[in-house]
Design an enzyme around this catalytic site. Structure first.
Site, PDB file in Angstrom:
ATOM      1  N   GLU A  92      -1.625  10.775   3.995  1.00 37.22           N
ATOM      2  CA  GLU A  92      -2.144  10.088   5.166  1.00 37.22           C
ATOM      3  C   GLU A  92      -2.058  11.059   6.338  1.00 37.22           C
ATOM      4  O   GLU A  92      -0.980  11.409   6.790  1.00 37.22           O
ATOM      5  CB  GLU A  92      -1.344   8.810   5.451  1.00 37.22           C
ATOM      6  CG  GLU A  92      -1.920   7.994   6.573  1.00 37.22           C
ATOM      7  CD  GLU A  92      -1.240   6.647   6.728  1.00 37.22           C
ATOM      8  OE1 GLU A  92      -1.919   5.708   7.169  1.00 37.22           O
ATOM      9  OE2 GLU A  92      -0.037   6.521   6.434  1.00 37.22           O
ATOM     10  N   GLU A 129       0.869  -1.179   0.000  1.00 38.47           N
ATOM     11  CA  GLU A 129       0.000   0.000   0.000  1.00 38.47           C
ATOM     12  C   GLU A 129       0.901   1.222   0.000  1.00 38.47           C
ATOM     13  O   GLU A 129       1.876   1.285   0.744  1.00 38.47           O
ATOM     14  CB  GLU A 129      -0.869  -0.037   1.262  1.00 38.47           C
ATOM     15  CG  GLU A 129      -1.655   1.193   1.522  1.00 38.47           C
ATOM     16  CD  GLU A 129      -2.351   1.133   2.877  1.00 38.47           C
ATOM     17  OE1 GLU A 129      -2.450   2.196   3.512  1.00 38.47           O
ATOM     18  OE2 GLU A 129      -2.782   0.046   3.319  1.00 38.47           O
TER      19      GLU A 129
END
Length: 145
Positions: free
Chosen positions: A112, A107
């Site tokens: 984020e 991933e």
């Protein structure tokens, strides 16, 4: 962008794989709840800001592309990213097919934002034992899995 923006995305409606306190809504329910909107020049996606979380978690949205890519240039312009206790906004990519379910092929989090972090984090997640010693920094990483 465009009024047809959400036709290019699949609304994730399952349980949160990270066990977060969230209840992901499908497209029609998200529209009715005011959590998504698309116009000719703007797209809005958000979490429920009117009510507290119920036993299923806070209502929110998570969309996944209907198209799979093996290369490309991906851009995003963001007016606002949520911050604060318990938030985890993200723009990320992952490899997956029927034999290799997430997170087996890793991933890559382009954006984020976690909790009360003052910075956006870019993260590469891999499975235990992922060996990238043969990969040279700055070169094409397509051979690393």
């Amino acid at each position: 962008m465009g009024e047809d923006f959400f036709t290019k995305w699949r609304f994730f409606e399952g349980s949160d794989p990270t066990r977060g306190d969230v209840h992901y809504l499908g497209q029609e329910e998200a529209i009715q709840a005011g959590l998504v909107n698309a116009t000719a020049d703007r797209v809005f996606m958000g979490a429920d800001r009117e009510r507290t979380a119920d036993s299923n978690g806070r209502k929110s949205v998570r969309v996944e592309s209907r198209t799979a890519f093996n290369s490309g240039l991906f851009t995003i312009t963001v007016d606002h990213i949520p911050t604060g206790c318990g938030t985890w906004p993200a723009f990320w990519m992952f490899g997956q097919d029927e034999r290799h379910r997430w997170p087996m092929w890793g991933e890559y989090d382009i954006i984020e934002g976690v909790h009360r972090s003052e910075r956006v984090i870019t993260t590469l997640h891999t499975t235990d034992g992922c060996d990238q010693t043969s990969v040279t920094a700055g070169l094409d990483r397509s051979a690393a899995r």
